[in-house]
Design an enzyme around this catalytic site. Structure first.
Site, short mmCIF file in Angstrom:
data_model
loop_
_atom_site.label_atom_id
_atom_site.label_comp_id
_atom_site.label_asym_id
_atom_site.label_seq_id
_atom_site.Cartn_x
_atom_site.Cartn_y
_atom_site.Cartn_z
N THR A 1 9.94 63.72 64.37
CA THR A 1 9.70 65.15 64.25
C THR A 1 10.42 65.90 65.36
O THR A 1 10.27 65.59 66.54
CB THR A 1 8.19 65.45 64.33
OG1 THR A 1 7.52 64.65 63.36
CG2 THR A 1 7.91 66.92 64.06
N ASP B 1 10.58 65.92 71.98
CA ASP B 1 10.30 67.34 72.22
C ASP B 1 8.83 67.62 72.47
O ASP B 1 8.46 68.71 72.88
CB ASP B 1 10.77 68.18 71.03
CG ASP B 1 9.97 67.88 69.76
OD1 ASP B 1 9.31 66.82 69.70
OD2 ASP B 1 10.01 68.70 68.82
N ASP C 1 12.53 60.32 68.52
CA ASP C 1 11.32 60.71 67.82
C ASP C 1 11.75 61.29 66.47
O ASP C 1 12.86 61.81 66.34
CB ASP C 1 10.57 61.76 68.65
CG ASP C 1 9.22 62.10 68.06
OD1 ASP C 1 8.68 61.25 67.32
OD2 ASP C 1 8.71 63.19 68.34
#
Length: 786
Positions: A307, A538, A305
């Protein structure tokens, strides 16, 4: 444990009082779950002491002691060494895992005496008021008391991927997690009675590593067991039925049987895995499932990912560009930030810039969802406002082109818009009037480029899969020199056909506007192409993909839900830790394969030599002490060093085939050369004790010489320390044969030059054959991989 009826009157605004909590703790009404994820100290000790191999060695050790030849019982020390090493390493790994698990566990927020605080899951008591927000893992069961657009994902319990909207009074179940909205619920069912605890009662029990490596070793050991039965029976008959004295026959039998057991193979595997856990623990990496170490060694695609992985989670408001003048932009942004009790990173950045709450009264809210790509709130007379992805909310045209131009610089662009209807209206908020573009800056992690470079060097493909604008994601990836960053893919245009999707995901590297379900589908598409996929993330939108990936890697500061489903948690939140994790997996698996060659070669030549001796009806050439020193210098000490050495070679499937291609030919050559060397100097049943010692010494020189050469092959490619290791073993072996004390102690006599020359001649032929077998095996492997 179900709640009593009187407790149903708990004030939802204040939660339990300190006195009520103390009473429940005293009554044992805490969220204590009896299932455990690791063995107790006593279980570890028993498992390492009472093993099949220790039992075999123990019986043979007692037999040797009964003969009075205590020196030949040196192999009995392996019982103590094997047990001690296994116990120490597993206890160290257990302590490391337990310490890190406490740091990385999901901590629910409870309200007590009107104050909110994070506590450990086991400290939740009956009747506690638990707060919920996006990404929170639900730790106990109970009814929702308040729900503000609360959506719960129960896919880990039911398999259904669609979020479930919860209203006050609806039951929430432990093991699920919040994907959007907020609320509170009461802990009615805790401990072993909770839904997740019942599901985990069997799944959470400690099990040994179930993996291709473990299955391969089990398969090899089963095959060896079948060989041991006829070889052992023939050896016992041959040694005991001959004209040898009873003590000599027993020594010969034990000497033949001891090396057939690959005593160090299982031990080295366990030690290597335990040391891997400890090393990773020192890097603040929690390995929640031991097979993950092996899985990471086989990874060839990492899906990351953007971010929180390539960029830092925190953002900063860069600018606000008005599109339609005359609207209270500052007030709307400040009100939206204040209206969300659990703001995401974007709203946190806006809240930092707009600290003054305009005092707008919130009538309803719609929390951010990865599927919707927007959030919003209705403020009565002050209007209905939405904030979300500009390229999702804006139609094609000038303003969308402007947003994409800004995004191409790696910035995140949101649209502030005024909705036609209330944000929670059943038919949707209606037409959105664009008011302003909100531009946020994201800081690229300083270690991200080095991490991507490592994966490129290791032939591991990196796919950046993000919910952000594809052009923006491509711009960030481009600053990191990721191959394919110049051709980002908008996931809204991905083909629905599974085969076409797999082709696209395999060929391209950067994807934007990916929904949680698409992330999951993309992981499956890569797996359908034969890839071993690691997924990092996350956020709550990563949970489904993390769960389906071969290896799920969560950031420690990420949502509790991601940490719950991931096999590995990076507690320091550093993407740069991942190369160390991959390298550790490769080191463990690669080195286990190396040492397996040594142990299995010994087993093969021991079984074959026992069969040859038994068929020829001659005494076994070696004493147990000879077998002990051979194991020390050609296998034991070198294997221990090699099992802990650096190794960056990516693990491949076919472990059993590769090991046997080396062990069987090498073992056959060693057994044949040793037997021939023995027969050349054997003087028949009437030989003297000196003749017997000289014949055994000749055979031992041949065996050790070829075995050391096999060690040299296994140690390739050479490094200075490997050359030093092999040289040290050669020097120690020469000392055994040349020093008078060791000659006498180990019953060795290399004084007859003709015998020694014949031993080296047989060894020379054996070395040539072993080399040919090794090169042929390599050529075969390369052809199969091509």
């Amino acid at each position: 444990m179900a709640i009593d009826q009187p407790a149903l009157l708990t004030d939802a605004s204040r939660g339990l009082t300190s006195e009520e909590v103390a009473q429940r703790v005293a009554a044992g009404q805490t969220n204590t779950v009896s299932t455990k994820t690791s063995r107790t100290t006593g279980e570890i000790i028993r498992a390492n002491v009472f093993t099949r191999i220790n039992a075999i060695y123990g019986v043979l050790f007692v037999l040797i002691l009964s003969t009075g030849y205590f020196i030949d019982g040196l192999f009995g020390g392996l019982i103590i060494v094997n047990s001690a090493v296994g116990i120490i390493q597993e206890l160290r790994a257990k302590r490391t895992l337990e310490r890190l698990a406490i740091v990385g566990q999901a901590k629910p927020t409870v309200r007590r005496d009107g104050q909110s605080a994070e506590i450990a899951p086991e400290d939740v008591v009956l009747g506690d008021l638990v707060e919920l927000g996006p990404g929170d893992k639900i730790v106990v069961d109970g009814p929702a008391l308040t729900a503000d657009a609360l959506e719960v994902d129960e896919s880990l319990l039911t398999g259904e991927s669609d979020p479930v909207v919860k209203q006050p009074g609806d039951k929430v179940l432990s093991g699920s997690f919040v994907v959007a909205g907020s609320g509170t619920y009461r802990a009615d069912i805790i401990g072993d009675e909770s839904y997740a605890a019942k599901l985990a009662a069997e799944a959470s029990k400690f099990t040994l590593v179930k993996s291709e490596l473990r299955q391969g070793i089990d398969k090899i050991l089963k095959f060896i067991t079948y060989l041991l039965i006829p070889a052992g029976a023939l050896t016992i008959y041959n040694q005991l039925a001959g004209d040898q004295a009873w003590p000599d026959a027993l020594r010969g039998m034990v000497a033949a049987l001891v090396p057939m057991v690959p005593e160090g193979l299982v031990l080295m595997t366990s030690v290597a895995l335990a040391v891997g856990v400890i090393r990773l623990g020192k890097r603040q990496c929690l390995v929640q499932e031991l097979p993950a170490i092996e899985g990471l060694a086989r990874v060839d695609v990492v899906c990351a990912d953007k971010t929180g992985t390539l960029t830092e989670n925190a953002m900063r408001l860069s600018e606000v560009r008005e599109i339609t003048p005359g609207h209270p932009v500052d007030g709307a942004l400040a009100a939206l930030a204040a209206a969300d009790p659990r703001p995401n990173a974007s709203l946190q950045a806006i809240a930092e810039a707009y600290r003054t709450d305009p005092g707008w009264r919130v009538s309803t809210t719609m929390p951010f969802s990865s599927a919707r790509k927007w959030s919003g709130a209705s403020f009565g007379g002050d209007g209905d406002w939405v904030l979300g992805a500009a390229d999702v909310l804006l139609p094609e045209g000038e303003h969308r082109a402007e947003a994409e131009k800004i995004g191409s610089r790696g910035l995140r662009v949101l649209l502030l818009g005024r909705a036609e209807r209330a944000v929670d209206a059943a038919e949707g908020p209606g037409e959105i009037e664009p008011v302003a573009l909100v531009v946020l800056e994201q800081k690229v992690r300083p270690d991200a480029k080095d991490t991507l470079d490592f994966f490129a060097h290791q032939d591991v493909a990196v796919k950046v899969i993000s919910g952000d604008n594809a052009i923006s994601v491509g711009a960030v990836a481009g600053t990191l020199d990721l191959p394919g960053a110049d051709k980002p893919v908008d996931a809204r245009k991905l083909p629905e056909d599974a085969e076409k999707l797999a082709d696209t995901v395999e060929d391209r590297a950067v994807f934007g506007r990916v929904t949680p379900l698409q992330k999951r589908a993309m992981v499956g598409a890569l797996q359908s192409k034969g890839h071993t996929v690691a997924m990092t993330g996350d956020g709550v939108n990563d949970v489904l993909a993390l769960k389906d990936a071969d290896i799920g890697v969560a950031m420690g500061a990420g949502s509790p839900a991601t940490r719950a489903v991931a096999q590995i948690v990076l507690l320091d939140d550093k993407f740069a830790t991942l190369p160390h994790v991959v390298a550790e997996g490769r080191r463990v698996i690669g080195n286990i394969e190396r040492v397996s060659n040594l142990f299995l070669t010994k087993t093969v030549y021991s079984v074959l030599l026992a069969l040859m001796v038994g068929i020829a009806q001659v005494p076994f050439p070696f004493l147990p002490r000879h077998i002990t020193i051979t194991a020390w210098f050609t296998i034991g000490l070198p294997a221990f060093v090699l099992s802990l050495a650096p190794n960056n070679e990516r693990a491949r499937t076919g472990f059993v085939g590769r090991v046997m291609r080396m062990a069987v030919p090498a073992g056959l050559v060693i057994a044949t050369a040793t037997f021939v060397s023995y027969l050349l100097v054997y003087k028949g049943s009437g030989q003297s004790e000196l003749d017997k010692i000289q014949a055994g010494t000749t055979a031992l020189i041949t065996l050790i010489t070829i075995a050391l050469w096999v060690l040299g092959i296994v140690a390739r490619p050479y490094r200075w320390w490997k050359i030093l290791l092999i040289g040290g073993m050669v020097v120690l072996t020469l000392a055994l044969f040349l020093i008078p004390f060791t000659q006498k102690f180990f019953a060795l006599d290399p004084s007859v030059s003709a015998y020694t020359l014949s031993a080296f001649a047989c060894a020379g032929v054996g070395i040539v054959l072993v080399e040919i077998a090794w090169w042929a095996g390599r050529h075969l492997v390369k052809r199969q991989e091509a």
